[in-house]
Design a protein around this motif. Structure first.
Motif, mmCIF file in Angstrom:
data_model
loop_
_atom_site.group_PDB
_atom_site.id
_atom_site.type_symbol
_atom_site.label_atom_id
_atom_site.label_comp_id
_atom_site.label_asym_id
_atom_site.label_seq_id
_atom_site.Cartn_x
_atom_site.Cartn_y
_atom_site.Cartn_z
ATOM 1 N N VAL A 1 0.842 -1.201 0.000
ATOM 2 C CA VAL A 1 0.000 0.000 0.000
ATOM 3 C C VAL A 1 0.871 1.243 0.000
ATOM 4 O O VAL A 1 0.631 2.206 -0.746
ATOM 5 C CB VAL A 1 -0.935 -0.020 1.227
ATOM 6 C CG1 VAL A 1 -1.569 1.332 1.430
ATOM 7 C CG2 VAL A 1 -1.997 -1.074 1.048
ATOM 8 N N GLY A 2 1.922 1.226 0.837
ATOM 9 C CA GLY A 2 2.820 2.372 0.863
ATOM 10 C C GLY A 2 3.510 2.587 -0.475
ATOM 11 O O GLY A 2 3.647 3.724 -0.957
ATOM 12 N N ALA A 3 3.924 1.483 -1.085
ATOM 13 C CA ALA A 3 4.570 1.618 -2.389
ATOM 14 C C ALA A 3 3.603 2.145 -3.429
ATOM 15 O O ALA A 3 3.969 2.967 -4.279
ATOM 16 C CB ALA A 3 5.124 0.264 -2.828
ATOM 17 N N GLY B 1 -3.504 -2.121 -2.470
ATOM 18 C CA GLY B 1 -4.147 -2.882 -1.407
ATOM 19 C C GLY B 1 -5.178 -3.847 -1.946
ATOM 20 O O GLY B 1 -5.276 -5.006 -1.514
ATOM 21 N N ALA B 2 -5.946 -3.377 -2.943
ATOM 22 C CA ALA B 2 -6.957 -4.250 -3.530
ATOM 23 C C ALA B 2 -6.312 -5.428 -4.244
ATOM 24 O O ALA B 2 -6.812 -6.557 -4.192
ATOM 25 C CB ALA B 2 -7.823 -3.455 -4.508
ATOM 26 N N ALA B 3 -5.164 -5.171 -4.904
ATOM 27 C CA ALA B 3 -4.492 -6.258 -5.613
ATOM 28 C C ALA B 3 -4.014 -7.324 -4.627
ATOM 29 O O ALA B 3 -4.183 -8.535 -4.860
ATOM 30 C CB ALA B 3 -3.321 -5.723 -6.431
ATOM 31 N N VAL B 4 -3.417 -6.874 -3.517
ATOM 32 C CA VAL B 4 -2.924 -7.848 -2.533
ATOM 33 C C VAL B 4 -4.086 -8.625 -1.920
ATOM 34 O O VAL B 4 -4.049 -9.858 -1.787
ATOM 35 C CB VAL B 4 -2.101 -7.134 -1.442
ATOM 36 C CG1 VAL B 4 -1.815 -8.071 -0.300
ATOM 37 C CG2 VAL B 4 -0.818 -6.616 -2.019
ATOM 38 N N ALA B 5 -5.152 -7.881 -1.555
ATOM 39 C CA ALA B 5 -6.308 -8.559 -0.961
ATOM 40 C C ALA B 5 -6.935 -9.530 -1.952
ATOM 41 O O ALA B 5 -7.337 -10.645 -1.595
ATOM 42 C CB ALA B 5 -7.330 -7.519 -0.506
#
Lengths: 213, 183
Positions: free
Chosen positions: B137-139, B168-172
């Motif tokens: 998310v930070g990146a 964040g959505a991609a990771v989730a």
């Protein structure tokens, strides 16, 4: 040293890695170059902003060019590896020529051939000393043994890397210069003057010595 | 499956390493050391890409994806823009031109985004030392902000927010797919 971590990815994933690496090199190098050029070409007081503007305009383009070249080169290289079933410096030379020709294809046959020649010569300058060195080193070591036991063996598969790539180069020089380019087929060993031991296992029956039998 | 050590009549078993034994003790190649590869247990349990692998992966997939998508869109546009009575050479030329331009533009943009994202993520992971979704998310935040930094602080902030949400959505999404989709 444990399992070799510095080895490259296997061939299909290698193309993606090479595209990314080439883009990164082009973008970072292009950024530095165009930043300095932008600073140089800007009026006083607006130098850094001018440099940043030049970077924003040019760096993605340079990165994209590098990425196209690197991706095409890697794709042709992997194709050659698959076709020849060998990992050689010759693959890189052919791939460089193919890339140069492919990128200039829309300008006609003449310019494309010239670009292919240029790409091939460039890669040959990079890889050529490596090939020559391999041939010379393995020829020196194998001169006495070639006369004793000529067993041409084309089964040098990819991934079997000895230090210096000695055996593949010497097997290429065994069966003639052109015939050694395409491997992957097991040729019958010439039966003249070859000891045909039937080996029960793959362990060496005697420890290696330095005498010629 | 046939027993590999059975001898078929009329054949002899070939030892590929026989000639090579005379020059180098080839079997030493297979004597791998049993000492551990890492000095500390924390290093050994970490299952992460190195920064160069991260860079190559994100940049490469960004550029390739952008080039393919942009090329397809541009080629479709070039096909649509064909006029009646055009020769084949003209049509092909138009398709190649528009496909090439659109592909290059989108490929460059996504490649730059991938480059910045990969660099930022590796840097954040290195400084924080932990493996979180916060790193991504930070990146994403930093990537969006940097990409639109020249358009002023407001658009940089909006782009950063979009980037952070997307990362964040991609990771989730990836974690949900791993857990629920039977692939």
């Amino acid at each position: 040293m444990g399992t070799p971590e510095t080895s490259r990815e296997p061939c299909p994933d290698r193309i993606l890695d090479d595209i990314g690496g080439a883009f990164g090199m082009g973008a970072v190098g292009g950024s530095a170059f165009h930043f300095i050029k932008g600073i140089y070409n800007s009026p006083n007081g607006h130098r850094v902003i001018g440099g940043a503007q030049a970077v924003r305009m040019n760096a993605p383009r340079v990165g994209g060019s590098f990425a196209v070249w690197g991706g095409l080169f890697s794709a042709f290289d992997c194709t050659m590896v698959y076709a020849r079933q060998k990992e050689d410096p010759w693959n890189s030379i052919f791939a460089g020529a193919s890339t140069g020709g492919f990128l200039a294809m829309r300008q006609g046959l003449g310019p494309a051939s010239r670009a292919a020649l240029f790409g091939g010569v460039l890669l040959a300058l990079i890889e050529g000393p490596g090939i020559m060195l391999n041939k010379v080193m393995s020829a020196q070591q194998n001169m006495p043994m070639i006369l004793e036991e000529p067993v041409p063996n084309m089964a040098g598969g990819p991934g079997f890397q000895l230090p210096g790539r000695g055996p593949q180069a010497e097997q290429a020089s065994d069966s003639g210069w052109f015939g050694g380019w395409f491997g992957g087929k097991k040729e019958e060993p010439k039966a003249s003057g070859v000891k045909t031991d039937v080996l029960e296992s793959f362990d060496s029956p005697v420890p290696p010595t330095f005498e010629f039998k | 499956m046939a027993n590999p050590s059975e001898k078929k009549p009329g054949t002899r078993q070939y030892d590929p390493y026989r000639e090579l034994e005379l020059r180098t003790p080839i079997h030493n190649l297979y004597n791998l050391p049993t000492s551990p590869e890492y000095l500390f247990q924390e290093q050994a349990t970490v299952n992460r890409r190195s920064w160069s692998e991260n860079l190559q992966y994100y940049t490469g997939s960004g550029y390739l994806g952008g080039a393919v998508l942009g090329g397809a869109k541009g080629a479709a546009e070039g096909l649509r823009a064909a006029e009646p009575g055009d020769s084949l050479k003209l049509r092909v030329n138009r398709v190649l031109n528009s496909g090439g331009h659109a592909g290059r533009r989108l490929g460059n943009s996504l490649g730059v985004l991938g480059l910045i994202f990969a660099g930022l993520e590796s840097a954040i992971v290195h400084w924080r030392g932990s493996d979180d979704v916060l790193n991504s998310v930070g990146a994403g935040l930093g990537t969006g902000a940097l990409y639109r930094a020249a358009s002023g602080p407001r658009s940089a902030a909006i782009a950063g927010a979009i980037g952070g949400l997307a990362a964040g959505a991609a990771v989730a999404g990836k974690q949900a797919m791993r857990r629920y989709v039977p692939v």
